[in-house]
Design a protein around this motif. Structure first.
Motif, PDB file in Angstrom:
ATOM      1  N   GLU A 165      11.530  14.413  27.060  1.00 40.07           N
ATOM      2  CA  GLU A 165      12.716  13.613  26.719  1.00 40.07           C
ATOM      3  C   GLU A 165      14.009  14.422  26.777  1.00 40.07           C
ATOM      4  O   GLU A 165      15.021  13.960  27.303  1.00 40.07           O
ATOM      5  CB  GLU A 165      12.549  12.993  25.330  1.00 40.07           C
ATOM      6  CG  GLU A 165      13.679  12.089  24.951  1.00 40.07           C
ATOM      7  CD  GLU A 165      13.418  11.317  23.669  1.00 40.07           C
ATOM      8  OE1 GLU A 165      14.358  10.618  23.217  1.00 40.07           O
ATOM      9  OE2 GLU A 165      12.313  11.393  23.110  1.00 40.07           O
ATOM     10  N   TYR A 174       9.874   1.392  28.098  1.00 42.01           N
ATOM     11  CA  TYR A 174       9.365   1.781  26.778  1.00 42.01           C
ATOM     12  C   TYR A 174       8.522   0.672  26.149  1.00 42.01           C
ATOM     13  O   TYR A 174       7.377   0.892  25.763  1.00 42.01           O
ATOM     14  CB  TYR A 174      10.548   2.150  25.878  1.00 42.01           C
ATOM     15  CG  TYR A 174      10.212   2.395  24.433  1.00 42.01           C
ATOM     16  CD1 TYR A 174       9.610   3.587  24.048  1.00 42.01           C
ATOM     17  CD2 TYR A 174      10.498   1.455  23.459  1.00 42.01           C
ATOM     18  CE1 TYR A 174       9.300   3.839  22.721  1.00 42.01           C
ATOM     19  CE2 TYR A 174      10.198   1.698  22.133  1.00 42.01           C
ATOM     20  CZ  TYR A 174       9.600   2.880  21.769  1.00 42.01           C
ATOM     21  OH  TYR A 174       9.293   3.116  20.466  1.00 42.01           O
ATOM     22  N   ASN A 183       5.427   0.838  23.614  1.00 37.64           N
ATOM     23  CA  ASN A 183       6.331   1.705  22.851  1.00 37.64           C
ATOM     24  C   ASN A 183       6.034   3.189  23.046  1.00 37.64           C
ATOM     25  O   ASN A 183       6.178   3.996  22.138  1.00 37.64           O
ATOM     26  CB  ASN A 183       6.325   1.339  21.367  1.00 37.64           C
ATOM     27  CG  ASN A 183       6.846  -0.058  21.130  1.00 37.64           C
ATOM     28  OD1 ASN A 183       7.652  -0.574  21.897  1.00 37.64           O
ATOM     29  ND2 ASN A 183       6.379  -0.697  20.077  1.00 37.64           N
ATOM     30  N   SER A 184       5.624   3.539  24.248  1.00 37.20           N
ATOM     31  CA  SER A 184       5.355   4.926  24.609  1.00 37.20           C
ATOM     32  C   SER A 184       6.491   5.408  25.500  1.00 37.20           C
ATOM     33  O   SER A 184       6.657   4.929  26.614  1.00 37.20           O
ATOM     34  CB  SER A 184       4.009   5.023  25.337  1.00 37.20           C
ATOM     35  OG  SER A 184       3.717   6.363  25.650  1.00 37.20           O
ATOM     36  N   ASN A 185       7.282   6.349  24.999  1.00 38.91           N
ATOM     37  CA  ASN A 185       8.486   6.809  25.683  1.00 38.91           C
ATOM     38  C   ASN A 185       8.177   7.791  26.802  1.00 38.91           C
ATOM     39  O   ASN A 185       7.438   8.754  26.610  1.00 38.91           O
ATOM     40  CB  ASN A 185       9.422   7.464  24.671  1.00 38.91           C
ATOM     41  CG  ASN A 185      10.864   7.121  24.899  1.00 38.91           C
ATOM     42  OD1 ASN A 185      11.200   6.251  25.688  1.00 38.91           O
ATOM     43  ND2 ASN A 185      11.730   7.821  24.208  1.00 38.91           N
ATOM     44  N   TYR A 186       8.749   7.561  27.987  1.00 36.44           N
ATOM     45  CA  TYR A 186       8.653   8.444  29.146  1.00 36.44           C
ATOM     46  C   TYR A 186       7.210   8.704  29.567  1.00 36.44           C
ATOM     47  O   TYR A 186       6.880   9.764  30.065  1.00 36.44           O
ATOM     48  CB  TYR A 186       9.409   9.757  28.912  1.00 36.44           C
ATOM     49  CG  TYR A 186      10.854   9.537  28.562  1.00 36.44           C
ATOM     50  CD1 TYR A 186      11.737   9.030  29.508  1.00 36.44           C
ATOM     51  CD2 TYR A 186      11.330   9.792  27.286  1.00 36.44           C
ATOM     52  CE1 TYR A 186      13.062   8.802  29.196  1.00 36.44           C
ATOM     53  CE2 TYR A 186      12.664   9.558  26.964  1.00 36.44           C
ATOM     54  CZ  TYR A 186      13.516   9.065  27.919  1.00 36.44           C
ATOM     55  OH  TYR A 186      14.826   8.831  27.607  1.00 36.44           O
ATOM     56  N   CYS A 226       6.973   5.281  33.861  1.00 31.83           N
ATOM     57  CA  CYS A 226       8.245   5.557  33.202  1.00 31.83           C
ATOM     58  C   CYS A 226       9.412   5.103  34.077  1.00 31.83           C
ATOM     59  O   CYS A 226       9.276   4.971  35.286  1.00 31.83           O
ATOM     60  CB  CYS A 226       8.371   7.043  32.890  1.00 31.83           C
ATOM     61  SG  CYS A 226       8.178   8.115  34.326  1.00 31.83           S
ATOM     62  N   ARG A 269       3.818  12.680  31.263  1.00 25.75           N
ATOM     63  CA  ARG A 269       4.846  12.312  30.300  1.00 25.75           C
ATOM     64  C   ARG A 269       6.046  13.219  30.534  1.00 25.75           C
ATOM     65  O   ARG A 269       5.921  14.427  30.531  1.00 25.75           O
ATOM     66  CB  ARG A 269       4.343  12.459  28.873  1.00 25.75           C
ATOM     67  CG  ARG A 269       5.332  11.980  27.841  1.00 25.75           C
ATOM     68  CD  ARG A 269       4.740  11.982  26.450  1.00 25.75           C
ATOM     69  NE  ARG A 269       3.516  11.230  26.347  1.00 25.75           N
ATOM     70  CZ  ARG A 269       3.448   9.910  26.162  1.00 25.75           C
ATOM     71  NH1 ARG A 269       4.548   9.212  26.079  1.00 25.75           N
ATOM     72  NH2 ARG A 269       2.289   9.310  26.058  1.00 25.75           N
ATOM     73  N   PRO A 294      17.610   6.319  28.716  1.00 31.87           N
ATOM     74  CA  PRO A 294      16.446   5.778  28.018  1.00 31.87           C
ATOM     75  C   PRO A 294      15.403   5.234  28.991  1.00 31.87           C
ATOM     76  O   PRO A 294      15.722   4.857  30.116  1.00 31.87           O
ATOM     77  CB  PRO A 294      17.028   4.660  27.155  1.00 31.87           C
ATOM     78  CG  PRO A 294      18.380   4.386  27.693  1.00 31.87           C
ATOM     79  CD  PRO A 294      18.829   5.586  28.447  1.00 31.87           C
ATOM     80  N   ASP A 295      14.161   5.215  28.539  1.00 31.68           N
ATOM     81  CA  ASP A 295      13.056   4.716  29.361  1.00 31.68           C
ATOM     82  C   ASP A 295      13.077   3.193  29.338  1.00 31.68           C
ATOM     83  O   ASP A 295      12.771   2.570  28.330  1.00 31.68           O
ATOM     84  CB  ASP A 295      11.729   5.248  28.814  1.00 31.68           C
ATOM     85  CG  ASP A 295      10.544   4.922  29.709  1.00 31.68           C
ATOM     86  OD1 ASP A 295      10.691   4.113  30.641  1.00 31.68           O
ATOM     87  OD2 ASP A 295       9.467   5.490  29.459  1.00 31.68           O
TER      88      ASP A 295
END
Length: 114
Positions: A9, A23, A28-31, A46, A6, A19-20
């Motif tokens: 951010e 996502y 809806n899991s960022n990076y 990512c 991960r 932004p990823d």
């Protein structure tokens, strides 16, 4: 492997907002850089990108060069328009540390490890 990946951010966005782009595709899991490809998987890795994202046709309409700088700590992706080609690249003596204005993606892997 079972190791999670991960990106941090704050580190991803230290040059500008990236932004990823994956996502939603990653639940809806960022990076989240974990990548699993299968019929029931939802983890495609990512994709921090400078906005706006361009289609293939839009990129084809903007001649230029894609370049990458890869170190033990990070990977940077650049798109340099043909009309803005830096002299170092024309001379085949690339100095990517001077290309941040053309950076379209940044992966700070080393700084993101826990």
């Amino acid at each position: 492997t079972s190791k999670e990946c991960r990106l941090d951010e704050a580190k991803v966005n230290k040059y500008r907002g990236m932004p990823d782009a994956n996502y939603k595709a990653n639940g809806n899991s960022n990076y989240n850089c974990l990548t699993k490809y299968c019929a029931t998987c939802s983890s495609i890795g990512c994709a921090p990108n400078a906005m706006p994202l361009l289609t293939g046709q839009q990129l084809a309409d903007r001649p230029g060069v894609f370049a990458m700088e890869r170190t033990a700590s990070f990977t940077k992706i650049f798109f340099i328009p043909s009309l803005a080609m830096p002299a170092d690249l024309d001379a085949r003596r690339p100095m990517p540390e001077a290309w941040d204005q053309w950076m379209i993606s940044y992966y700070p892997f080393g700084d993101s490890e826990s």
